[in-house]
Design a protein around this motif. Structure first.
Motif, mmCIF file in Angstrom:
data_model
loop_
_atom_site.group_PDB
_atom_site.id
_atom_site.type_symbol
_atom_site.label_atom_id
_atom_site.label_comp_id
_atom_site.label_asym_id
_atom_site.label_seq_id
_atom_site.Cartn_x
_atom_site.Cartn_y
_atom_site.Cartn_z
ATOM 1 N N ASN A 43 1.311 -1.411 0.869
ATOM 2 C CA ASN A 43 2.418 -1.861 0.024
ATOM 3 C C ASN A 43 3.608 -0.932 0.232
ATOM 4 O O ASN A 43 3.464 0.296 0.157
ATOM 5 N N TYR A 44 4.787 -1.521 0.465
ATOM 6 C CA TYR A 44 5.939 -0.688 0.790
ATOM 7 C C TYR A 44 6.351 0.213 -0.375
ATOM 8 O O TYR A 44 6.730 1.372 -0.159
ATOM 9 N N ALA A 45 6.296 -0.277 -1.587
ATOM 10 C CA ALA A 45 6.670 0.538 -2.750
ATOM 11 C C ALA A 45 5.769 1.764 -2.864
ATOM 12 O O ALA A 45 6.229 2.870 -3.183
ATOM 13 N N VAL A 46 4.483 1.571 -2.584
ATOM 14 C CA VAL A 46 3.546 2.699 -2.620
ATOM 15 C C VAL A 46 3.861 3.677 -1.490
ATOM 16 O O VAL A 46 3.734 4.892 -1.651
ATOM 17 N N LEU A 47 4.264 3.133 -0.340
ATOM 18 C CA LEU A 47 4.628 3.990 0.783
ATOM 19 C C LEU A 47 5.796 4.908 0.412
ATOM 20 O O LEU A 47 5.805 6.094 0.765
ATOM 21 N N ILE A 48 6.768 4.370 -0.307
ATOM 22 C CA ILE A 48 7.892 5.190 -0.790
ATOM 23 C C ILE A 48 7.378 6.343 -1.655
ATOM 24 O O ILE A 48 7.815 7.493 -1.521
ATOM 25 N N VAL A 49 6.437 6.038 -2.546
ATOM 26 C CA VAL A 49 5.877 7.068 -3.425
ATOM 27 C C VAL A 49 5.185 8.157 -2.614
ATOM 28 O O VAL A 49 5.324 9.356 -2.892
ATOM 29 N N VAL A 90 9.439 -1.703 9.699
ATOM 30 C CA VAL A 90 10.138 -2.966 9.396
ATOM 31 C C VAL A 90 9.236 -4.143 9.729
ATOM 32 O O VAL A 90 9.103 -5.104 8.948
ATOM 33 N N SER A 91 8.596 -4.089 10.885
ATOM 34 C CA SER A 91 7.728 -5.174 11.335
ATOM 35 C C SER A 91 6.474 -5.292 10.476
ATOM 36 O O SER A 91 6.085 -6.391 10.060
ATOM 37 N N ASP A 92 5.842 -4.154 10.172
ATOM 38 C CA ASP A 92 4.565 -4.173 9.436
ATOM 39 C C ASP A 92 4.729 -4.577 7.976
ATOM 40 O O ASP A 92 3.853 -5.240 7.404
ATOM 41 N N PHE A 93 5.839 -4.163 7.350
ATOM 42 C CA PHE A 93 6.007 -4.407 5.916
ATOM 43 C C PHE A 93 7.005 -5.529 5.622
ATOM 44 O O PHE A 93 7.255 -5.832 4.452
#
Length: 400
Positions: free
Chosen positions: A94-100, A34-37
């Motif tokens: 990037n958070y979206a990439v992290l989800i992937v 939460v803090s990092d992204f």
């Protein structure tokens, strides 16, 4: 059991340790993410959802798609995908990439565990199969109980990405070791994807999967709410749940390892009856013991953890045995893993409704015990029926 094959089983278990760690550690890393992204807690929590859905849904599909003669390669590729995905999770910004990356990690994990369980069964004599499966499940339980807190401690010192690095390193060590030590695995029968999933027409397979589902609803569903349950005044008003979680987890590790020799000596269906009976009794005993003293509740919690984790050794053993000579053992094991994740989700949702309607602290463990009792009843009926467990009857389809 050949020494080389035993070494391969332990290497598969090391990969299962990394998998168990990856499956549950993200929940503890949510505040750091939460803090990092700069995302909300709810958004960060979707990392867990992405992993579990990919694991539960993707596993049986991709296992079924593996070529019949590429079982060894499929296991190594699944572990490679899991390892690279966790490495990528540590590197992305990037958070979206992290989800992937968590989706890929979930698919790799699910395929690897299903293939690893089937491979372990193929590497040892039939009378040692329970021991081999117990080593794999013990590895996963250890990853959850020991690996998760270790990963969280590392994350507190070096950042959450360091935990992803550790998981990737463990996966890499397991992968390199298996590339060297894992012998060729028997090819499964060639068949279409539709034929492979037609194993669900096998009554024995569907019964085993249903029992696994019900056990997961009761055991994993209740575990989701163990903290608020024990915080209830009737359970002792516990504010720090950590000691009770450790007892549950240590019970799981012990149960996973000890069940192996027992599974090699006791009939699988009868052993499942004993395990589910112990699960139902331990869950029902929770309110009574906690009502006397919260520390006394550690006894049924330890038994609950032990039998909850131990159950999947005879279950997977039965699934593999049920499909011997018919094919589809790998897919059956993958479907069993999906049943566990689905059961956990159903149990969590049902538990949430119990809390939402404020039915009282005792309602949750009694509801969980009732679901386990339903699984026990189903197992007993099948055990006494006209031969569901007496022989491996051919299914009405060709599958692999």
């Amino acid at each position: 059991m050949k020494q080389q094959n035993m070494g391969a089983v332990f290497l598969i278990a090391l990969g299962a340790f990394a998998l168990g760690m990856a499956s549950y550690v993200i929940a503890g890393l949510v505040p750091m993410i939460v803090s990092d992204f700069s995302v909300s807690v709810a958004t960060a929590g979707q990392l867990v959802t992405a992993f579990t859905l990919a694991y539960g849904i993707g596993s049986p599909v991709f296992v079924a798609m593996l070529p019949a003669h590429k079982q060894r390669l499929g296991l190594l590729i699944a572990l490679a995908i899991f390892t690279v995905a966790n490495l990528a999770s540590a590197l992305v910004t990037n958070y979206a990439v992290l989800i992937v990356t968590r989706i890929f990690a979930g698919v790799g994990a699910g395929v690897y565990l299903a293939m690893g369980i089937a491979a372990s069964a193929a590497l040892v004599p039939k009378d040692k199969r329970g021991k081999a499966l117990a080593i794999i499940m013990g590895g996963m339980a250890s990853g959850t109980v020991l690996g998760v807190p270790a990963g969280l401690m590392i994350a507190e010192q070096f950042g959450w990405a360091s935990t992803m690095w550790l998981i990737a390193i463990l996966g890499l060590v397991s992968m390199v070791g298996l590339a060297i030590k894992l012998p060729a695995l028997p090819a499964s029968e060639a068949s279409t994807l539709r034929e492979k999933f037609a194993i669900l027409k096998d009554r024995k397979v569907t019964l085993i999967l249903t029992v696994s589902l019900l056990a997961a609803v009761s055991s994993l569903g209740l575990y989701t709410y163990i903290a608020p349950m024990m915080a209830n005044e009737s359970f002792g008003g516990i504010s720090n749940i950590t000691p009770w979680l450790w007892v549950w987890g240590i019970g799981g590790v012990v149960g996973s390892f000890l069940i192996g020799p027992i599974a090699d000596r006791v009939s699988g269906p009868k052993l499942v009856v004993i395990i589910i009976l112990m699960l139902a009794v331990s869950l029902a005993a929770l309110p009574f013991t906690a009502g006397i003293n919260a520390w006394l509740a550690m006894v049924p919690i330890a038994i609950w953890g032990a039998v909850g984790w131990a159950l999947q050794v005879p279950q997977n053993n039965q699934l593999i045995s049920a499909r011997e000579g018919l094919g589809g053992g790998n897919v059956a094991v993958a479907l069993n893993e999906s049943a566990l994740y689905l059961g956990s989700a159903i149990g969590a949702a049902a538990g949430g409704l119990i809390f939402a309607f404020q039915l009282g602290g005792w309602a949750l463990p009694f509801a969980a015990a009732s679901v386990a009792g339903l699984g026990l009843l189903l197992q007993l009926v099948a055990l006494k029926s006209d031969g569901i467990f007496s022989a491996n009857k051919p299914a009405s389809c060709s599958s692999s």
